[in-house]
Design a protein around this motif. Structure first.
Motif, PDB file in Angstrom:
ATOM      1  N   PHE A  75       0.924  -1.219   0.015  1.00  0.00           N
ATOM      2  CA  PHE A  75       0.031   0.048  -0.034  1.00  0.00           C
ATOM      3  C   PHE A  75       0.823   1.091  -0.066  1.00  0.00           C
ATOM      4  N   THR A  76       1.891   1.306   0.880  1.00  0.00           N
ATOM      5  CA  THR A  76       2.766   2.461   0.935  1.00  0.00           C
ATOM      6  C   THR A  76       3.605   2.518  -0.394  1.00  0.00           C
ATOM      7  N   ARG A  77       3.984   1.350  -1.256  1.00  0.00           N
ATOM      8  CA  ARG A  77       4.543   1.550  -2.165  1.00  0.00           C
ATOM      9  C   ARG A  77       3.834   2.088  -3.442  1.00  0.00           C
ATOM     10  N   LYS A  78       2.736   1.622  -3.510  1.00  0.00           N
ATOM     11  CA  LYS A  78       1.772   2.151  -4.430  1.00  0.00           C
ATOM     12  C   LYS A  78       1.410   3.607  -4.332  1.00  0.00           C
ATOM     13  N   CYS A  79       1.058   4.025  -3.205  1.00  0.00           N
ATOM     14  CA  CYS A  79       0.752   5.379  -2.998  1.00  0.00           C
ATOM     15  C   CYS A  79       2.180   6.370  -3.286  1.00  0.00           C
ATOM     16  N   SER A  80       3.310   5.710  -2.754  1.00  0.00           N
ATOM     17  CA  SER A  80       4.748   6.340  -3.204  1.00  0.00           C
ATOM     18  C   SER A  80       4.616   6.610  -4.748  1.00  0.00           C
ATOM     19  N   SER A  81       4.441   5.539  -5.562  1.00  0.00           N
ATOM     20  CA  SER A  81       4.493   5.498  -7.122  1.00  0.00           C
ATOM     21  C   SER A  81       3.583   6.394  -7.340  1.00  0.00           C
ATOM     22  N   THR A  82       2.436   6.299  -7.262  1.00  0.00           N
ATOM     23  CA  THR A  82       1.557   7.473  -7.531  1.00  0.00           C
ATOM     24  C   THR A  82       1.724   8.930  -7.223  1.00  0.00           C
ATOM     25  N   ARG A  83       2.523   9.238  -6.143  1.00  0.00           N
ATOM     26  CA  ARG A  83       2.998  10.528  -5.874  1.00  0.00           C
ATOM     27  C   ARG A  83       4.289  11.009  -6.949  1.00  0.00           C
ATOM     28  N   LEU A 121      10.420  -2.401   8.939  1.00  0.00           N
ATOM     29  CA  LEU A 121      10.342  -2.722   7.437  1.00  0.00           C
ATOM     30  C   LEU A 121      10.035  -1.581   6.583  1.00  0.00           C
ATOM     31  N   LEU A 122       9.249  -0.651   6.873  1.00  0.00           N
ATOM     32  CA  LEU A 122       9.017   0.486   6.115  1.00  0.00           C
ATOM     33  C   LEU A 122      10.451   1.297   5.855  1.00  0.00           C
ATOM     34  N   ARG A 123      11.320   1.380   7.111  1.00  0.00           N
ATOM     35  CA  ARG A 123      12.626   2.084   7.154  1.00  0.00           C
ATOM     36  C   ARG A 123      13.531   1.414   6.072  1.00  0.00           C
ATOM     37  N   GLN A 124      13.260   0.062   5.965  1.00  0.00           N
ATOM     38  CA  GLN A 124      14.255  -0.704   5.131  1.00  0.00           C
ATOM     39  C   GLN A 124      13.850  -0.746   3.894  1.00  0.00           C
ATOM     40  N   SER A 125      12.572  -0.804   3.442  1.00  0.00           N
ATOM     41  CA  SER A 125      12.327  -0.970   2.036  1.00  0.00           C
ATOM     42  C   SER A 125      11.518   0.073   1.443  1.00  0.00           C
ATOM     43  N   VAL A 126      10.757   1.226   2.143  1.00  0.00           N
ATOM     44  CA  VAL A 126      10.174   1.994   1.428  1.00  0.00           C
ATOM     45  C   VAL A 126      10.703   3.565   1.845  1.00  0.00           C
ATOM     46  N   THR A 127      10.871   3.856   3.007  1.00  0.00           N
ATOM     47  CA  THR A 127      11.060   5.442   3.500  1.00  0.00           C
ATOM     48  C   THR A 127      11.801   5.373   4.839  1.00  0.00           C
ATOM     49  N   PRO A 128      12.758   6.431   4.991  1.00  0.00           N
ATOM     50  CA  PRO A 128      13.345   6.396   6.296  1.00  0.00           C
ATOM     51  C   PRO A 128      12.436   7.367   7.213  1.00  0.00           C
ATOM     52  N   HIS A 129      11.717   8.096   6.679  1.00  0.00           N
ATOM     53  CA  HIS A 129      10.646   8.948   7.330  1.00  0.00           C
ATOM     54  C   HIS A 129       9.541   8.322   7.814  1.00  0.00           C
ATOM     55  N   VAL A 130       9.672   7.976   8.936  1.00  0.00           N
ATOM     56  CA  VAL A 130       8.486   7.100   9.733  1.00  0.00           C
ATOM     57  C   VAL A 130       8.508   7.739  11.212  1.00  0.00           C
ATOM     58  N   ALA A 131       7.154   8.202  11.563  1.00  0.00           N
ATOM     59  CA  ALA A 131       7.070   8.562  12.702  1.00  0.00           C
ATOM     60  C   ALA A 131       5.850   8.024  13.445  1.00  0.00           C
ATOM     61  N   SER A 132       6.103   7.358  14.798  1.00  0.00           N
ATOM     62  CA  SER A 132       5.237   6.606  15.393  1.00  0.00           C
ATOM     63  C   SER A 132       4.614   7.475  16.634  1.00  0.00           C
ATOM     64  N   PRO A 185       7.971   8.799   1.027  1.00  0.00           N
ATOM     65  CA  PRO A 185       6.746   9.598   1.653  1.00  0.00           C
ATOM     66  C   PRO A 185       7.053   9.608   3.069  1.00  0.00           C
ATOM     67  N   ILE A 186       6.322  10.549   3.673  1.00  0.00           N
ATOM     68  CA  ILE A 186       6.334  10.561   5.180  1.00  0.00           C
ATOM     69  C   ILE A 186       5.192  10.148   5.864  1.00  0.00           C
ATOM     70  N   VAL A 187       5.425   8.694   6.466  1.00  0.00           N
ATOM     71  CA  VAL A 187       4.600   7.820   7.009  1.00  0.00           C
ATOM     72  C   VAL A 187       4.408   8.171   8.721  1.00  0.00           C
ATOM     73  N   ILE A 188       3.202   8.601   9.138  1.00  0.00           N
ATOM     74  CA  ILE A 188       2.772   8.808  10.468  1.00  0.00           C
ATOM     75  C   ILE A 188       2.115   7.776  10.773  1.00  0.00           C
ATOM     76  N   ILE A 189       2.525   7.048  11.999  1.00  0.00           N
ATOM     77  CA  ILE A 189       1.530   5.965  12.580  1.00  0.00           C
ATOM     78  C   ILE A 189       1.137   6.221  13.716  1.00  0.00           C
ATOM     79  N   PHE A 190      -0.128   6.365  13.840  1.00  0.00           N
ATOM     80  CA  PHE A 190      -0.958   6.714  15.246  1.00  0.00           C
ATOM     81  C   PHE A 190      -1.285   5.168  15.732  1.00  0.00           C
ATOM     82  N   LYS A 191      -0.454   4.915  16.864  1.00  0.00           N
ATOM     83  CA  LYS A 191      -0.578   3.611  17.609  1.00  0.00           C
ATOM     84  C   LYS A 191      -2.128   3.241  17.918  1.00  0.00           C
ATOM     85  N   ASP A 192      -2.484   4.106  18.639  1.00  0.00           N
ATOM     86  CA  ASP A 192      -3.984   3.928  19.418  1.00  0.00           C
ATOM     87  C   ASP A 192      -4.658   4.934  19.162  1.00  0.00           C
ATOM     88  N   LEU A 193      -5.660   4.811  18.038  1.00  0.00           N
ATOM     89  CA  LEU A 193      -6.400   5.853  17.405  1.00  0.00           C
ATOM     90  C   LEU A 193      -7.305   6.274  18.415  1.00  0.00           C
TER      91      LEU A 193
END
Length: 688
Positions: A75-83, A121-132, A185-193
């Motif tokens: 899903f993240t790769r698909k959104c990144s390629s669309t970008r 996994l996101l940092r390794q294969s998609v993006t280094p910009h991950v915020a939890s 992409p810049i991925v922001i993870i909301f752990k407990d919505l």
């Protein structure tokens, strides 16, 4: 003018020559360990066994989360390629932010491991910009933005500094396409919505939507309950800014079933749990937190307690090591074996001469123990395949007489002989009414289970089962026998029913009909079906006896369910009341000892106040309570009871009383009330 001020200066504190010795894990294990002679060996066995269990469980959890994590990565790769495409604005309709709604279930303690794996996994294969981010860190909008910027800016700086050092001054960029590919992409993870403030979340989404054309933002919502939570928290004006895709993780009950199957129902690990301990761990899982992680921690606690409290746990290891450790047992350890209940039952069944050798000859006892250890290993090799076969046959029956999950059947087998159970008898009756195709498919599954076993008994059972399956196949080629003529099928009792008769004659005729039906000739399929079920029943009675029937089962099985419940399922109110009623239990101060159950006047203030409040009714007068407290404290200070100052309330006693009452209110024993002036209401009733 001289001054004695010490506000400025340099102060040197020399460290003491004697350094405090820090205790290692082994020292903590050995301290208070029963049977200290083999404590180091037991510690090493415990640590090796737990490392193996931990490694296998981590691999298992990674395998279970692989599917959902791969879906999120796609899903993240698909959104990144669309970008990266030129028509980015047309794809992101009305400034929509791509959002993954990840439904993880109510097992909140397990979510951290899933999000940690996802971030890596996101940092390794998609993006280094991950915020939890978590709700407890983001009570306000500024805190949420600060937390996101701290995570993403650090990663951005690290990546760009590495890139600047890697590029040479004379080297030009090859093409603008590669430059676009370096915009992850810049991925922001909301752990407990569910725990987030709805207003804070709405404002943050509105702010991010204004920058979506310049920043490739992406959200991942961690949801514990239901996807409808998004609709409840966000109005349509905000949720319409999100392009949401739903992802469902594996349920926690399926996760637990897999862990039990790979961790407990296996011969790879010699350590076992008895029925009561297993029931405690499963009850905590089902009725408290649904956490597989906490279930594994409970297994770890049981493992540690077993090796710490059982000196004979030195034999709870692999077969070769156990046989070697048997020969190294000392006289004291052999005496412990002689005191085991299972070994006493074994001795009682032997001949008198053999009994004498077992109780007096240590060398002979070691040889017998080696044989018994081998028998215990064989028991486990036969138990688990048979258990899986029985579960395969009965898990699809109506109303699930032996349980829907294999853990339920396992608990029944641990408690008593399963074939003596009424539910087992009803299950066998239902199997006798099963159709041919269903029965053959189940028997094929049983054959597949037995194929994985290396035991000779299981291999011979497999041959018999395959022979029965071959007979079932031959039934299709056999020509069916013609049914008996109608005249012969009508028996004399049926003809007699057409006549008038009294109640006694009717009862006699019905009994004759029942006997005639029993004597009716069975079809070839029914005969073969009964034969197959008799084979399964004999397999169950041979190999599914409870572990308590095996000699030396105490070596591998941990049975102290009370210890596990006390550590994992604590009762805080009971513990608090015990501490307030008897402070000596926790403080171990001789001055606090009391024989009649009363609290010593030297006890902490809160204990004195608590004991005095037990003597009051629903409403407690604060002034009377204060005077009683002052009297008890004065006696503790050693004041003369006949003096005028005895029991007088001064500022210090008043402050101590206020602090103790405030602590009691904080613990939930009293509360303020408006029914009477200067009174408080008592909330709890009954002591420990």
């Amino acid at each position: 003018m001289s001054t004695s001020s010490v506000s400025k200066g340099c102060f040197v504190f020399k460290p003491s020559a004697k350094k405090k010795k820090t205790l290692s894990l082994e020292d903590h294990f050995i301290h208070g360990c029963e049977g200290a002679d083999e404590s180091k060996t037991r510690f090493n066995l415990c640590q090796d066994l737990w490392d193996q269990i931990k490694t296998d469980t981590e691999l298992l959890q990674d395998e279970l989360n692989t599917k959902i994590l791969d879906s999120l990565l796609d899903f993240t790769r698909k959104c990144s390629s669309t970008r990266q495409q030129s028509d980015w604005a047309s794809h992101m309709r009305a400034s929509e932010i791509p959002t993954a709604a990840l439904v993880l279930g109510v097992n909140v303690p397990d979510h951290d491991m899933t999000f940690q794996s996802l971030s890596e996994l996101l940092r390794q294969s998609v993006t280094p910009h991950v915020a939890s981010v978590q709700a407890k860190e983001c009570g306000a909008l500024k805190h949420l933005i600060k937390r996101v910027l701290e995570s993403t800016l650090c990663d951005w700086y690290t990546m760009n500094t590495k890139k600047s050092y890697s590029l040479t001054p004379g080297k030009k960029r090859s093409s603008p396409v590669k430059d676009d590919l370096q915009q992850p992409p810049i991925v922001i993870i909301f752990k407990d919505l569910e725990a987030f403030n709805a207003r804070v979340l709405q404002d943050f989404i509105l702010i991010c939507s204004r920058y979506i054309e310049r920043l490739p933002l992406m959200f991942i919502f961690g949801i514990a309950t239901s996807p409808s939570t998004i609709q409840h928290m966000l109005p349509h004006s905000v949720s319409s800014l999100l392009c949401i895709e739903l992802f469902q993780s594996l349920s926690c009950t399926q996760h637990l079933a897999t862990v039990i199957d790979k961790l407990i129902l296996t011969t790879h690990f010699p350590f076992k749990l008895n029925g009561k301990v297993m029931q405690v761990l499963i009850s905590i899982f089902l009725y408290h937190d649904f956490s597989v992680r906490n279930f594994i921690k409970g297994v770890q606690l049981a493992l540690l307690e077993h090796f710490h409290s059982q000196p004979l746990s030195v034999l709870c290891c692999r077969k070769k090591e156990a046989l070697l450790n048997v020969m190294q047992l000392g006289h004291q350890d052999l005496e412990r074996i002689r005191q085991l209940p299972s070994f006493k039952r074994y001795v009682e069944k032997q001949e008198p001469q053999e009994q004498e050798h077992l109780l007096t000859d240590d060398t002979h006892l070691k040889e017998v123990c080696r044989r018994l250890i081998k028998d215990l290993r064989k028991y486990h090799k036969h138990y688990y395949p048979t258990l899986r076969c029985l579960h395969t046959l009965t898990s699809s029956l109506p109303r699930y007489p032996l349980g829907k999950q294999i853990r339920e059947l396992h608990l029944i087998c641990l408690e008593k002989n399963v074939w003596e159970n009424e539910e087992y008898q009803s299950a066998m009756k239902l199997l006798k009414m099963m159709a041919k195709d269903e029965l053959i498919s189940l028997l094929k599954k049983c054959a597949e289970i037995l194929q994985h076993s290396k035991s000779k008994n299981m291999k011979s059972a497999l041959l018999l089962l395959e022979a029965m399956l071959a007979k079932f196949k031959q039934l299709d080629t056999v020509v069916a026998e013609p049914p008996p003529p109608a005249e012969e099928s009508i028996t004399s009792p049926v003809k007699n029913l057409q006549k008038k008769m009294d109640l006694f004659q009717l009862q006699k005729a019905l009994l004759e009909m029942n006997e005639s039906r029993r004597s009716k000739k069975l079809s070839p399929f029914e005969v073969l079906r009964n034969e197959a079920l008799q084979f399964i029943d004999s397999l169950v009675q041979s190999h599914l006896s409870p572990p308590e029937s095996q000699t030396l089962y105490e070596v591998c099985y941990y049975s102290s369910s009370a210890t596990v419940r006390r550590h994992l399922n604590a009762a805080p109110r009971t513990s608090i009341q015990a501490a307030l009623n008897s402070p000596f239990y926790y403080l171990q101060n001789d001055r606090l000892k009391s024989e009649d159950g009363s609290v010593s006047n030297a006890a902490p203030d809160i204990c004195i106040v608590y004991k005095l409040h037990l003597e009051c009714g629903r409403l407690i007068n604060l002034f009377d309570w204060l005077e009683a407290f002052a009297t008890v404290v004065s006696a503790a200070e050693g004041n003369d009871p006949d003096s005028d100052s005895f029991g007088k309330v001064d500022d210090v006693k008043h402050a101590r009383f206020i602090r103790a009452v405030s602590e009691l209110e904080f613990l939930g024993f009293i509360k303020s009330t408006k029914q009477k002036t200067d009174h408080v209401a008592r909330i709890t009733w009954g002591g420990c």
